[in-house]
Design a protein around this motif. Structure first.
Motif, short mmCIF file in Angstrom:
data_model
loop_
_atom_site.label_atom_id
_atom_site.label_comp_id
_atom_site.label_asym_id
_atom_site.label_seq_id
_atom_site.Cartn_x
_atom_site.Cartn_y
_atom_site.Cartn_z
N ASN A 67 50.34 63.27 65.36
CA ASN A 67 50.64 62.99 63.96
C ASN A 67 51.52 64.12 63.48
O ASN A 67 51.15 65.29 63.56
N LEU A 68 52.71 63.80 62.98
CA LEU A 68 53.67 64.81 62.54
C LEU A 68 53.72 64.96 61.02
O LEU A 68 54.59 65.63 60.50
N GLY A 69 52.80 64.30 60.33
CA GLY A 69 52.79 64.36 58.88
C GLY A 69 53.17 63.01 58.29
O GLY A 69 53.03 61.98 58.95
N ASN A 82 54.02 57.21 54.52
CA ASN A 82 53.64 56.61 55.80
C ASN A 82 53.54 57.68 56.87
O ASN A 82 54.36 58.59 56.92
N PRO A 83 52.53 57.57 57.76
CA PRO A 83 52.39 58.59 58.81
C PRO A 83 53.54 58.53 59.81
O PRO A 83 54.03 57.46 60.16
#
Length: 73
Positions: A23-25, A31-32
């Motif tokens: 998960n990069l933010g 949106n993820p």
């Protein structure tokens, strides 16, 4: 900051193949942002050596992803 969201075997028959999901933010819409990588262990590793090796690899990928995210901000 990026983190490992998921680490699991791709299927029960492929004991040397793992999916690592990062998960990069979130994007500007909330949106993820995720990236996925498949890791296939070398055949010379025994079952007891695979899990520590995949964890080390996932942590190394995580550091690379953190560098990627910080360089694009």
């Amino acid at each position: 900051m990026p983190y490992i969201q998921e680490l699991k075997r791709t299927n029960k028959n492929a004991s040397r193949s793992f999916k690592i999901k990062f998960n990069l933010g979130n994007d500007s819409n909330g949106n993820p942002i995720t990236r996925t990588s498949i890791w296939v262990g070398p055949p010379e590793l025994c079952e007891e050596e695979i899990l520590p090796n995949i964890r080390q690899t996932a942590e190394a990928y995580e550091k690379v992803m953190k560098g990627f995210v910080s360089s694009t901000n």
